[in-house]
Structure formats: structure tokens, C-alpha cells
Design a protein around this motif. Structure first.
Motif, PDB file in Angstrom:
ATOM      1  N   SER A 278       0.838  -1.285  -0.038  1.00 56.05           N
ATOM      2  CA  SER A 278       0.155  -0.005  -0.080  1.00 56.05           C
ATOM      3  C   SER A 278       0.635   1.229  -0.127  1.00 56.05           C
ATOM      4  CB  SER A 278      -0.936  -0.071   1.211  1.00 56.05           C
ATOM      5  OG  SER A 278      -0.248  -0.136   2.412  1.00 56.05           O
ATOM      6  N   GLU A 279       2.195   1.135   0.000  1.00 58.57           N
ATOM      7  CA  GLU A 279       3.173   2.322  -0.109  1.00 58.57           C
ATOM      8  C   GLU A 279       3.155   2.890  -1.547  1.00 58.57           C
ATOM      9  OE1 GLU A 279       6.429   1.701   2.202  1.00 58.57           O
ATOM     10  OE2 GLU A 279       5.522   0.960   3.800  1.00 58.57           O
TER      11      GLU A 279
ATOM     12  N   GLU B 285      -0.685   5.628   7.826  1.00 50.94           N
ATOM     13  CA  GLU B 285      -0.634   4.550   6.913  1.00 50.94           C
ATOM     14  C   GLU B 285      -1.948   4.022   6.613  1.00 50.94           C
ATOM     15  OE1 GLU B 285       2.201   3.903   5.057  1.00 50.94           O
ATOM     16  OE2 GLU B 285       3.530   5.385   6.096  1.00 50.94           O
ATOM     17  N   PRO B 286      -2.198   3.542   5.519  1.00 51.53           N
ATOM     18  CA  PRO B 286      -1.881   3.643   4.345  1.00 51.53           C
ATOM     19  C   PRO B 286      -2.240   4.977   3.484  1.00 51.53           C
ATOM     20  CG  PRO B 286      -3.499   2.147   4.115  1.00 51.53           C
ATOM     21  CD  PRO B 286      -3.555   2.628   5.681  1.00 51.53           C
TER      22      PRO B 286
END
Length: 518
Positions: free
Chosen positions: A168-169, A202-203
Motif C-alpha cells: 500500500s506504499e 498509513e496507508p
């Protein structure tokens, strides 16, 4: 009964009162002609602050079931239950538009940290994180209610994590955005108030505005609202503000800034500039509002201070400790690798270790990250950071389009036990920065409007009987930065949906709260 008591704004409330008129004029008669028991409750001898912002006035409130049926100069009916308010202040129940008390309420449904603040409705699913699936979560409170009402947004971060998992980055692909959309629809159908985002976390931090906008449009199409922990509350706050304004402009939906703040020294004193920008957006037709809590400290994780997520960037950490929050103002509320650090500042830990504050901050981050990875991704740390300016807090509290929130829970920051009484004690009674009537409006009618609730937040005929009786001369938050779980005092009685849930600062054991769905 005076006729003007029954002048109603809504026909449904009018029909309710007309149906009750035959037995509210005097004691009702049963079939034999004898006086029948009256099942209403009269709260008399009160100083009424009705939530509208108008001046306090003496009077009484009559309740039948879960609904207010009369407000004014009322005489008791024969056989009616009467509570003498003793001249104390009676207001609508306070509505916490940004709450994390769901992390504790399931096991403590008496909701004492909320009720002792006067909170009767708590809204969850904040900062982009919500229980999933929402139907199961809300259904649990349908079948096993709490002492307070509950509602929830659906969280963008929750949807994003479900679709993208560990990968998810990065920005989502069109197919992934569509998959999020498909998950969003049943959450909205379950009654979510709308979409929440936490774009510093995050995310969600890796999402493009286009992704957020695509999901916000879905919520808007279904009558939902948008609430956001902005992408930045310090370095890039002006860009972050423009992002939420753009979402409001493009979707036409109401948008709300979560816990509005200017969390950097260079921004202190710029509240006027920010509020002028928001007022300009409103003048353009964008329904933008904000919630705010009354503390100089925030609570989050250490990582939120490092947008690039680089624990080895000592130059960036030095900037953080110089410009955003000082080392003696970074206090741990949770540190799994060494629980003894709870209630201890980075400055104190640096002194113990004999390392610089910058290096200590870096080392602590890496220790927490390693612990989290070794324990299945479990959160390893949480901090409070001192970053806000008192004058800016006062300005945000006084903005006519902001409402009070706690942003708190059962653990950690004192706001979870004291935000609402702190406003009434510090900013109304002590500093006189707000009138009592304005503060109550911000906690009740204005909060309800910002959630789209049309039957709570006012002491008026036809509204739900969520009420708070308190002493404005003694109400006080007692929780502090290092002792955050101390109950507030000065709230004498609380009713939720017509039932007494707090009496003399003790819970009654009743749990009449309902789930509020969009």
C-alpha cells in the motif's frame, strides 16, 4: 398548557404533541373516571440553555418516552415524575463528533468517561479507520446497547488496507480504487454517516487526491458526509486545507476538518488566516466546517512527525524537535518495547540514556518499529506532542462553524475524559473567551448540524430527550497530561433517550443508547 408550547417547526413533532394533548392538560382519567398515572417526566426549576445560542432562561422540560414534548413555564401534572433541577443549567446532551471511545466502550458500556463530560452521542470511524464490516459493529450496539448513542463513518484507510494489503506504499491503480468503491457501498448501506480519511497515516498518506475524491463522490451520491484528518497539520497545512476545500467543491457534500490545528511554531498566530480561507470557501458555497479540542497537546504516533517515514534522517528529526514539538513535549502514552517509558518525555529518556534528543528520537522510533514487526504489526508506540498555541485554540473554538470534539478514548490523552468540561471551565468560566450559550451550541445543535442529525442537539419539542444537568460554577476537567484517566466533575445528571443514565456523578446501570444511522 400554554398554546405557544406547541408551536412546532416540524409537522411530525406537532402530531406527537396533538396526540398527547388530551392527557397533558391535567391528570388523565381512566375508564372509571379516576385519575390515571401520568407517565411523563418534568425537569423543573432549571436554567435552560437550549442549544440554539439564545440566552439562558428559567423553565422546565417535559419528556414522554424518548422525546421532549414541552419546554417552557410548566406546572407539574398530577402523578407526574418531577426532578427539581435546583436552578442548575439544563442543556441538550453533548455530541462528540470525533471520538475514539469505541476502543473501550464495548467492554465498558456504562460509558462513564463520556457521561461525566455530558456526552450522550459519540461518533466513531475517525481518521480513516473504522470497524469492518460496519454492519456487524453497529449491530452489536443494536442488540447490546451502551449508555450513550453511537454512530460511525467508514474509514478510507480501512478500505485501502483491505484492498491493497501490505502493498500500500504507493498510489492505487484504477482497479484498486474500484475495489475500494465496492467495499464502500455496503458500509454506506449499513448506515455510515459518510467517509472519513486520515491522510497523515498509513496507508492513506500514499493516496493521490484523485483516489480520495473518487470515494468521496460515492459517499456524496448516497447522501454521506466527508470528515478528514488532513494530509498535514504543520509543514504543508495550507496545501492540505486546499485539498479538503477542493473535495467539497467537486462533490458538493459537507466536508469537515478533524481537530483543526496549526501544529508548528512558524504557524502560531495564523488562525485568522486559516479561518479567513475557510470563510471564503463557505462564501463560495462550500459547506466546510471543523471540530476542535481544547488542548495544546495532540496524540498520535511518532511517525506522524516524519512524512517521509525515515527514522535515520537526523536533520529532519532536528527540525521536528525545533519547530514542531520539543523533546520535553513528546510524552509517551504507550511504548511496547519498554512500558516504563509511559508518561516519560523524549527529553527525559535522552537524559537517562546519555544520547542527544535527536538521536534518542531516532533510536526510539527504530526500537518501536522492530517490536511492531516482531509482533505481527501491532502498534508499538503512541505519543502526546505539545504543538499548539493557546490563542489559536481560542480562535478555533470561537469560529461559528466549529464544534467541540474530544478526539479521545478510554486511554492516553486527557481529552478522552475531559474535553467538554474543559471548554466550560477554562474557556467559559475562567477566560470568558466564549459565552455559556455559544459553548453549549457548539457542543449540541451545531455538532448535530455538522453530522446531519435533525432530531438531536436542541431542547425543543419533538427532539430526542438527551439532556445534561450541570453546575457551570463547578464543572471541571480533572484529567492531566500524565494522569489522563481521571473523571470530570460537575455534571449532575444525564438522560439519554429519556432515561436517567448518570445520577450524582454515578452511573445508573441503564443503557438506552441507540445506533444512529445515516
Amino acid at each position: 398548557m400554554k398554546a405557544d408550547i406547541y408551536r412546532l417547526r416540524r409537522s411530525t413533532a406537532g402530531l406527537l404533541c396533538l396526540a398527547l394533548l388530551p392527557w397533558l392538560g391535567a391528570a388523565a382519567l381512566d375508564s372509571s373516571g379516576a385519575a390515571a398515572e401520568v407517565s411523563s417526566l418534568l425537569i423543573s426549576n432549571a436554567r435552560i440553555v437550549d442549544g440554539s445560542g439564545t440566552a439562558a432562561r428559567p423553565g422546565a422540560v417535559r419528556i414522554v418516552g424518548d422525546t421532549i414534548i414541552a419546554v417552557g413555564e410548566l406546572a407539574p401534572l398530577a402523578g407526574e415524575a418531577v426532578v427539581d433541577a435546583g436552578g442548575l443549567t439544563l442543556t441538550p446532551g453533548f455530541i462528540d463528533t470525533h471520538s475514539h471511545h469505541d476502543e473501550g466502550l464495548a467492554d465498558h458500556r456504562d460509558a462513564l468517561p463520556l457521561l461525566t463530560q455530558g456526552i450522550t452521542t459519540a461518533v466513531f470511524g475517525q481518521d480513516g479507520f473504522s470497524e469492518f464490516p460496519l454492519q456487524a459493529f453497529l449491530g452489536g450496539y443494536d442488540s447490546d446497547p451502551a449508555a450513550v448513542n453511537v454512530a460511525s463513518y467508514v474509514g478510507h484507510n480501512t478500505l485501502r488496507a483491505a484492498v491493497m494489503g501490505a502493498d500500500s506504499e504507493r498510489e492505487a491503480t484504477p482497479a484498486e480504487v474500484e475495489a475500494m468503491r465496492e467495499l464502500l457501498l455496503p458500509e454506506l448501506a449499513a448506515g455510515a454517516l459518510g467517509l472519513s480519511t486520515g491522510l497523515e497515516y498509513e496507508p492513506g498518506i500514499h493516496s493521490a487526491t484523485a483516489e480520495v475524491l473518487a470515494l468521496a463522490r460515492v459517499a456524496a451520491e448516497h447522501g454521506g458526509r466527508y470528515i478528514s484528518h488532513l494530509r498535514s497539520e504543520d509543514r504543508y497545512v495550507w496545501d492540505a486545507v486546499e485539498e479538503i476545500i477542493a473535495i467539497g467543491r467537486e462533490t458538493g457534500m459537507p466536508v469537515q476538518i478533524s481537530h483543526i490545528k496549526l501544529a508548528a511554531k512558524a504557524l502560531w498566530g495564523e488562525s485568522g488566516r486559516l479561518l479567513r480561507r475557510l470563510d471564503a470557501a463557505r462564501a463560495e458555497g462550500i459547506d466546510i466546517t471543523a471540530d476542535v479540542y481544547p488542548y495544546e497537546y495532540w496524540q498520535s504516533t511518532m511517525w506522524v512527525l516524519l512524512p517521509d517515514r525515515d527514522a535515520d534522517d537526523l536533520e529532519e528529526i532536528a527540525y521536528v524537535l525545533q519547530e514542531l514539538t520539543p523533546a520535553d513535549g513528546v510524552i509517551f502514552t504507550h511504548f511496547a518495547p519498554n512500558p516504563g517509558y509511559v508518561n516519560t518525555s523524549v527529553a527525559d529518556i535522552a537524559s537517562r540514556r546519555g544520547t542527544s534528543e535527536v538521536q534518542t528520537f531516532s533510536d526510539l522510533l527504530k526500537e518501536a518499529d522492530a517490536w511492531s514487526k516482531a509482533n505481527g504489526g501491532e502498534q508499538a508506540e503512541s505519543i502526546m506532542g505539545r504543538s499548539m498555541n493557546e490563542a489559536d485554540i481560542s480562535a478555533f473554538l470561537a469560529w461559528p462553524h466549529s464544534n467541540i470534539c474530544s478526539d479521545g478514548g478510554y486511554t492516553g490523552h486527557p481529552r478522552g475524559h475531559g474535553a467538554f468540561p474543559r471548554v466550560l471551565a477554562r474557556y467559559v468560566r475562567e477566560q470568558r473567551a466564549l459565552s455559556l450559550e455559544d459553548a453549549v451550541a457548539s457542543m449540541t445543535a451545531r455538532a448535530a448540524a455538522h453530522l446531519g442529525l435533525d432530531d438531536r442537539g436542541r431542547l425543543a419539542v419533538g427532539f430526542k430527550a438527551d439532556l445534561v444537568l450541570f453546575d457551570p460554577e463547578t464543572i471541571q476537567d480533572n484529567a492531566g497530561i500524565r494522569d489522563g484517566q481521571v473523571l470530570s466533575t460537575g455534571v449532575m445528571k444525564v438522560w439519554v433517550n429519556g432515561q436517567l443514565v448518570l445520577d450524582g456523578e454515578s452511573g445508573t446501570g441503564r443503557r438506552p443508547g441507540v445506533v444512529i444511522r445515516r
